[in-house]
Design a protein around this motif. Sequence first.
Motif, PDB file in Angstrom:
ATOM      1  N   ASP A  84     -24.358 -27.700 -26.709  1.00 11.25           N
ATOM      2  CA  ASP A  84     -23.050 -28.303 -26.992  1.00 11.25           C
ATOM      3  C   ASP A  84     -23.145 -29.748 -27.459  1.00 11.25           C
ATOM      4  N   VAL A  87     -11.934 -32.844 -27.857  1.00 11.48           N
ATOM      5  CA  VAL A  87     -12.367 -32.082 -26.686  1.00 11.48           C
ATOM      6  C   VAL A  87     -12.811 -30.702 -27.149  1.00 11.48           C
ATOM      7  N   GLU A 134     -13.165 -26.260 -23.330  1.00  8.42           N
ATOM      8  CA  GLU A 134     -12.777 -27.200 -22.285  1.00  8.42           C
ATOM      9  C   GLU A 134     -11.270 -27.460 -22.316  1.00  8.42           C
ATOM     10  N   GLN A 135     -10.714 -27.528 -23.511  1.00  3.40           N
ATOM     11  CA  GLN A 135      -9.279 -27.775 -23.642  1.00  3.40           C
ATOM     12  C   GLN A 135      -8.484 -26.592 -23.094  1.00  3.40           C
ATOM     13  N   HIS A 161      -8.570 -26.847 -19.332  1.00  3.04           N
ATOM     14  CA  HIS A 161      -7.722 -27.964 -18.919  1.00  3.04           C
ATOM     15  C   HIS A 161      -6.244 -27.572 -18.966  1.00  3.04           C
ATOM     16  N   SER A 186     -15.013 -34.858 -20.946  1.00  5.79           N
ATOM     17  CA  SER A 186     -15.398 -33.848 -21.928  1.00  5.79           C
ATOM     18  C   SER A 186     -15.805 -34.504 -23.241  1.00  5.79           C
TER      19      SER A 186
END
Length: 276
Positions: free
Chosen positions: A33, A67, A71-72, A75, A145
């Motif tokens: 990543d 982000v 991950e978004q 979240h 992030s």
Amino acid sequence: ERRFCPVSCQQVLDAIRGGAPLPKRAIMITFDDGFDDNHEIAFPILLKFGIPAVFFLTTRYIDTAHVFWFEQLVHALLRTPIKTLRLDTLQVTIEPGETPVSRRAAAASLLNQLKRTPQELRLLALAELDHVSGVEVSASDRRWSTAMTWDQVRSMAKAGMEIGSHSVSHPVLSAITNPTELSHELEASKATIEHEVGRPVTALAYPVGGRNAISPEVLTATRHAAYDLAFTYESGTNRVSAWDPLQLKRIRVERYTTRSRFAAALELPELFVERG
């Protein structure tokens, strides 16, 4: 004397091509990543012990405040005040629940679905989730992030770390139906890293990387993009006599991996292969 012998991509490639064999107990350390904790936490430890590693970058996110899409998603489902979310794009209804456990389970379920969803539909679903969840990503949220900067990447490369590609935008490559878009994900990321770092990129880690993420078309595009090695996220070890350089397996290390489990997996890796 080291109990394990960290090796580079070039050493692996030489062994595949019939050159110098790999040393006994050869091991390769990889990171996917491009999160900045790779530079802030992992890199100093690797330097301290003189251990090389390979860092696979998702180039669209490097040196930006964006982000990572996965991950978004998590979240949004952890923070949304909405009790019932309807995603018309996927024809699904999501009820995150009231507890962190239930919300993480909902996020995991949606992630698994999106990993099997065609690229165009996945992007639409993510945009719809951003809209219906009512959650905005603040500056403080972005901090946990954050991707590395190119300066950080270059400092690691100068110190002997290898830099590989993890695509441009971290899609599920097998879900991309447009051949031009698939080629772009593989070729543009490689070219960007080579431009920024000033070294050839020989290795790729497939985003998501499970069996369903790697199709014959993906393998063909990977060869065409001139990668010598490619790493899946299928759990397992690689034997020199039977390995495919574009479908190398790895032993997974996640945030829930305990120190004792990690030590045991190094000693007896084939007993710790995760199924599915």
